[in-house]
Design an enzyme around this catalytic site. Structure first.
Site, PDB file in Angstrom:
ATOM      1  N   SER A 199      13.597   1.607   0.257  1.00  0.00           N
ATOM      2  CA  SER A 199      14.165   0.808  -0.837  1.00  0.00           C
ATOM      3  C   SER A 199      14.546   1.765  -1.953  1.00  0.00           C
ATOM      4  O   SER A 199      13.997   1.745  -3.041  1.00  0.00           O
ATOM      5  CB  SER A 199      13.160  -0.235  -1.321  1.00  0.00           C
ATOM      6  OG  SER A 199      12.010   0.372  -1.854  1.00  0.00           O
ATOM      7  N   HIS A 219       9.950  -3.173   3.567  1.00  0.00           N
ATOM      8  CA  HIS A 219       8.971  -2.407   4.346  1.00  0.00           C
ATOM      9  C   HIS A 219       8.337  -3.224   5.470  1.00  0.00           C
ATOM     10  O   HIS A 219       7.401  -2.770   6.125  1.00  0.00           O
ATOM     11  CB  HIS A 219       7.861  -1.882   3.430  1.00  0.00           C
ATOM     12  CG  HIS A 219       8.356  -0.882   2.438  1.00  0.00           C
ATOM     13  ND1 HIS A 219       7.626  -0.478   1.358  1.00  0.00           N
ATOM     14  CD2 HIS A 219       9.532  -0.210   2.366  1.00  0.00           C
ATOM     15  CE1 HIS A 219       8.327   0.410   0.651  1.00  0.00           C
ATOM     16  NE2 HIS A 219       9.486   0.579   1.252  1.00  0.00           N
ATOM     17  N   GLU A 234       5.268  -4.981  -2.267  1.00  0.00           N
ATOM     18  CA  GLU A 234       3.922  -4.400  -2.170  1.00  0.00           C
ATOM     19  C   GLU A 234       2.897  -5.221  -2.953  1.00  0.00           C
ATOM     20  O   GLU A 234       3.105  -5.514  -4.130  1.00  0.00           O
ATOM     21  CB  GLU A 234       3.923  -2.968  -2.727  1.00  0.00           C
ATOM     22  CG  GLU A 234       4.923  -2.084  -2.008  1.00  0.00           C
ATOM     23  CD  GLU A 234       5.052  -0.689  -2.615  1.00  0.00           C
ATOM     24  OE1 GLU A 234       4.189  -0.305  -3.426  1.00  0.00           O
ATOM     25  OE2 GLU A 234       6.033  -0.013  -2.286  1.00  0.00           O
ATOM     26  N   GLU A 279       3.968   1.050   5.077  1.00  0.00           N
ATOM     27  CA  GLU A 279       2.976   1.775   4.282  1.00  0.00           C
ATOM     28  C   GLU A 279       1.551   1.445   4.710  1.00  0.00           C
ATOM     29  O   GLU A 279       0.594   1.700   3.981  1.00  0.00           O
ATOM     30  CB  GLU A 279       3.200   1.503   2.786  1.00  0.00           C
ATOM     31  CG  GLU A 279       4.573   2.017   2.348  1.00  0.00           C
ATOM     32  CD  GLU A 279       4.828   1.955   0.857  1.00  0.00           C
ATOM     33  OE1 GLU A 279       4.034   1.304   0.136  1.00  0.00           O
ATOM     34  OE2 GLU A 279       5.814   2.556   0.418  1.00  0.00           O
ATOM     35  N   ASP A 304       4.424  -4.341  -6.495  1.00  0.00           N
ATOM     36  CA  ASP A 304       5.742  -3.722  -6.600  1.00  0.00           C
ATOM     37  C   ASP A 304       6.722  -4.731  -6.028  1.00  0.00           C
ATOM     38  O   ASP A 304       6.762  -4.969  -4.821  1.00  0.00           O
ATOM     39  CB  ASP A 304       5.827  -2.400  -5.833  1.00  0.00           C
ATOM     40  CG  ASP A 304       7.220  -1.783  -5.927  1.00  0.00           C
ATOM     41  OD1 ASP A 304       8.075  -2.344  -6.652  1.00  0.00           O
ATOM     42  OD2 ASP A 304       7.459  -0.741  -5.282  1.00  0.00           O
ATOM     43  N   GLU A 339       5.513  -3.491 -10.867  1.00  0.00           N
ATOM     44  CA  GLU A 339       6.567  -2.482 -10.739  1.00  0.00           C
ATOM     45  C   GLU A 339       7.885  -3.141 -10.347  1.00  0.00           C
ATOM     46  O   GLU A 339       7.892  -4.090  -9.555  1.00  0.00           O
ATOM     47  CB  GLU A 339       6.126  -1.476  -9.671  1.00  0.00           C
ATOM     48  CG  GLU A 339       7.132  -0.385  -9.335  1.00  0.00           C
ATOM     49  CD  GLU A 339       6.590   0.516  -8.218  1.00  0.00           C
ATOM     50  OE1 GLU A 339       5.348   0.673  -8.098  1.00  0.00           O
ATOM     51  OE2 GLU A 339       7.411   1.044  -7.447  1.00  0.00           O
ATOM     52  N   ASP A 355      10.487   1.992 -11.379  1.00  0.00           N
ATOM     53  CA  ASP A 355      10.665   2.880 -10.224  1.00  0.00           C
ATOM     54  C   ASP A 355      12.167   3.079 -10.008  1.00  0.00           C
ATOM     55  O   ASP A 355      12.733   4.081 -10.449  1.00  0.00           O
ATOM     56  CB  ASP A 355       9.975   2.256  -9.004  1.00  0.00           C
ATOM     57  CG  ASP A 355      10.290   2.984  -7.706  1.00  0.00           C
ATOM     58  OD1 ASP A 355      10.807   4.107  -7.754  1.00  0.00           O
ATOM     59  OD2 ASP A 355      10.028   2.416  -6.627  1.00  0.00           O
ATOM     60  N   LYS A 375       8.080   9.889  -8.408  1.00  0.00           N
ATOM     61  CA  LYS A 375       8.311  10.280  -7.013  1.00  0.00           C
ATOM     62  C   LYS A 375       9.067  11.594  -7.005  1.00  0.00           C
ATOM     63  O   LYS A 375      10.206  11.668  -7.500  1.00  0.00           O
ATOM     64  CB  LYS A 375       9.155   9.220  -6.310  1.00  0.00           C
ATOM     65  CG  LYS A 375       8.449   7.885  -6.078  1.00  0.00           C
ATOM     66  CD  LYS A 375       9.469   6.839  -5.630  1.00  0.00           C
ATOM     67  CE  LYS A 375       8.793   5.617  -5.003  1.00  0.00           C
ATOM     68  NZ  LYS A 375       9.766   4.506  -4.832  1.00  0.00           N
ATOM     69  N   HIS A 429       3.877   8.096  -3.440  1.00  0.00           N
ATOM     70  CA  HIS A 429       4.439   8.483  -2.144  1.00  0.00           C
ATOM     71  C   HIS A 429       5.797   7.804  -1.958  1.00  0.00           C
ATOM     72  O   HIS A 429       6.277   7.095  -2.842  1.00  0.00           O
ATOM     73  CB  HIS A 429       3.482   8.038  -1.037  1.00  0.00           C
ATOM     74  CG  HIS A 429       3.360   6.535  -0.941  1.00  0.00           C
ATOM     75  ND1 HIS A 429       2.884   5.881   0.160  1.00  0.00           N
ATOM     76  CD2 HIS A 429       3.668   5.546  -1.836  1.00  0.00           C
ATOM     77  CE1 HIS A 429       2.922   4.582  -0.051  1.00  0.00           C
ATOM     78  NE2 HIS A 429       3.383   4.352  -1.249  1.00  0.00           N
ATOM     79  N   LYS A 470      -0.240   5.740  -6.143  1.00  0.00           N
ATOM     80  CA  LYS A 470      -0.087   4.773  -5.056  1.00  0.00           C
ATOM     81  C   LYS A 470       0.392   5.541  -3.838  1.00  0.00           C
ATOM     82  O   LYS A 470       1.372   6.277  -3.880  1.00  0.00           O
ATOM     83  CB  LYS A 470       0.842   3.609  -5.427  1.00  0.00           C
ATOM     84  CG  LYS A 470       2.305   3.868  -5.511  1.00  0.00           C
ATOM     85  CD  LYS A 470       3.077   2.532  -5.487  1.00  0.00           C
ATOM     86  CE  LYS A 470       4.550   2.760  -5.256  1.00  0.00           C
ATOM     87  NZ  LYS A 470       5.321   1.513  -5.133  1.00  0.00           N
TER      88      LYS A 470
HETATM   89  P1  PGA Z   1      10.423   3.424  -0.949  1.00  0.00           P
HETATM   90  O1  PGA Z   1       9.360   2.380  -1.467  1.00  0.00           O
HETATM   91  O2  PGA Z   1       9.749   4.719  -0.726  1.00  0.00           O
HETATM   92  O3  PGA Z   1      10.941   2.778   0.308  1.00  0.00           O
HETATM   93  O4  PGA Z   1      11.492   3.515  -2.015  1.00  0.00           O
HETATM   94  C1  PGA Z   1       8.367   2.706  -2.390  1.00  0.00           C
HETATM   95  C2  PGA Z   1       8.558   1.975  -3.679  1.00  0.00           C
HETATM   96  O5  PGA Z   1       9.516   1.172  -3.847  1.00  0.00           O
HETATM   97  O6  PGA Z   1       7.777   2.193  -4.596  1.00  0.00           O
HETATM   98 ZN    ZN Z   2       8.810   0.750  -6.032  1.00  0.00          ZN
END
Ligand code: PGA
Ligand code: ZN
Length: 424
Positions: A40, A153, A162, A203, A240, A281, A308, A333, A361, A384
């Site tokens: 995503s 996911h 999430e 995940e 999230d 998030e 994010d 990230k 991650h 996370k």
């Molecule tokens: P992604 O998901 O690594 O697929 O972007 C993680 C997130 O959205 O926090």
């Molecule tokens: Zn996210």
């Protein structure tokens, strides 16, 4: 001194190719780093270079990124001291020459950047977290464990990407991890008892079909209780939403209805009243700056509101978020921005302006554990890295166990102090 660099294509946790880099120093040190990959992804992330050759890994090969390291980076970095991280990262940006790292690929640049740091740490005979964070690095992050997966996911019908548990009541990281794992197993038993799927998402969380997003929170609440913990004190919840994924033509297609940003904010307000949620998030889409500011104005004093896709770990976008009070926390990230130096700059900018940070991650991961050390080095207080299951997730949690052990009596677990609502 950097003497050699080798790059190769390896597989990530989804079976897709990614970049791995090894750096050798003249003192015999060899260090290795691997690059994660999102599903995503935010539109404003640095560019992950994929070969696009359809008959190799469905176009997802990274041979060009590997070739860019070997043909265009290696020679330029020979002779640098590995400890010159900022100079090396700047050199990488200069060779690339674009704002979005599309020339060399952020996956090429980040692989080298992380391997340089690990080589320098190893050469100095320091753990990575001590090398990066200095002698005062001692704060163990709250593990935000994603135990129920939806959105991009999972193949389920659940909109929210999430559902995380945060064991804030534990005295140590080690105890926090244990309680999270116990709840994870209790959740599996709850799902089984109800005849729901116990298959896993990307995940490592369970990914059942459910009648609503609130139903996921009810199942988790039941699991927390079944595992012998108190919801709201021992363990609190975080989401999230990854709302960019269901933002279509100016409205949010959520639970089979079209909703405005205001309606989404009202929904979150009700949810946060009904459940002990401390952090949300990406409640709104990556372009909906006005919606984010409205969300933060109405809920920001009670909730951590984390950008994010909104911020993509990019100091320029974070600066706008600070100016517009669009959130109060940043998800960090390393591959969204594509170098270690810029990651540190993003964290520093956030912290200086009273924004919290959560180290993170990607949904596509490897056995690389750099983000665990980075969480402690930056004093983030939150990490996370998925469910407390599946090796690419657990590798990071296990590294934090080692760090806590190395710090011994100096270690402090962030616990409830990590979140505004529970600040004592
Ligand atoms: P992604 O998901 O690594 O697929 O972007 C993680 C997130 O959205 O926090
Ligand atoms: Zn996210």
């Amino acid at each position: 001194t950097i003497e050699g660099i080798v790059a190769r294509e390896i597989l990530d946790s989804r079976g897709n190719p990614t970049v791995e880099v090894e750096i050798g120093l003249d003192d015999g040190t060899i260090a290795r780093a691997a690059v994660p990959s999102g599903a995503s992804t935010g539109a404003f992330e640095a560019v992950e270079l994929r070969d696009g050759v359809k008959d190799r890994y469905n176009g997802k090969g990274v041979e060009n990124a590997v070739a860019n390291i070997e043909d265009r980076i290696v020679e330029q970095l020979l002779g640098y001291e590995a400890s010159e991280q900022r100079l090396i990262d700047q050199k990488l940006l200069d060779i690339d020459g674009t704002a979005d790292k599309s020339e060399l690929g952020a996956n090429a640049i980040l692989g080298v950047s992380l391997a340089v740091a690990k080589a320098a740490a190893s050469s100095a005979e320091l753990s990575l977290f001590r090398y990066l964070g200095g002698p005062n690095a001692h704060l163990l992050p709250v593990p935000m464990m994603n135990i129920l997966n939806g959105g991009a996911h999972a193949d389920s019908n659940v909109d929210v990407q999430e559902f995380m548990i945060a064991p804030i009541g534990a005295p140590t990281f080690r105890d926090a991890l244990r309680s999270g794992a116990e709840v994870y197993h209790a959740l599996k038993a709850v799902l089984k008892k109800k005849g729901l799927s116990t298959g896993l998402g990307d995940e490592g969380g369970f990914a059942p079909d459910l009648p609503s997003n609130a139903a996921a929170l009810d199942l988790i609440a039941e699991a927390v209780q079944a595992a012998g913990y108190q919801l709201g004190t021992d363990i609190v919840l975080a989401l999230d939403v990854a709302a960019t994924e269901f933002y279509k033509d100016g409205s949010y297609v959520f639970e089979s209805a079209q909703k405005s940003a205001d309606e989404m904010v009202n929904y979150y307000a009700k949810l946060a009243e009904a459940y002990p949620i401390v952090s949300i998030e990406d409640p709104l889409a990556e372009d909906d700056w006005a919606g984010w500011s409205a969300m933060t104005a109405s809920l920001g004093s009670k909730l951590q509101i984390v950008g994010d896709d909104l911020f993509v770990t990019n100091p320029q976008r974070i600066a706008r978020g600070i100016a517009e009070s669009a959130a109060n926390a940043v998800l960090v990230k390393v591959n969204q921005i594509g170098s270690l130096t810029e990651t540190f700059d993003a964290v520093e900018l956030a912290h200086r302006n009273g924004f919290r940070t959560m180290m993170s991650h990607r949904s596509g991961e490897t056995e690389d554990t750099t983000i665990a050390d980075l969480a402690v080095a930056t004093g983030s207080g939150q990490i996370k890295t998925g469910a407390p299951a599946r090796s690419e997730r657990v590798a990071k949690y296990n590294q934090l166990l080692r760090i806590e052990e190395e710090l011994a009596d100096a270690a402090r677990y962030a616990g409830a102090g990590a979140f505004p609502r529970y600040r004592s």
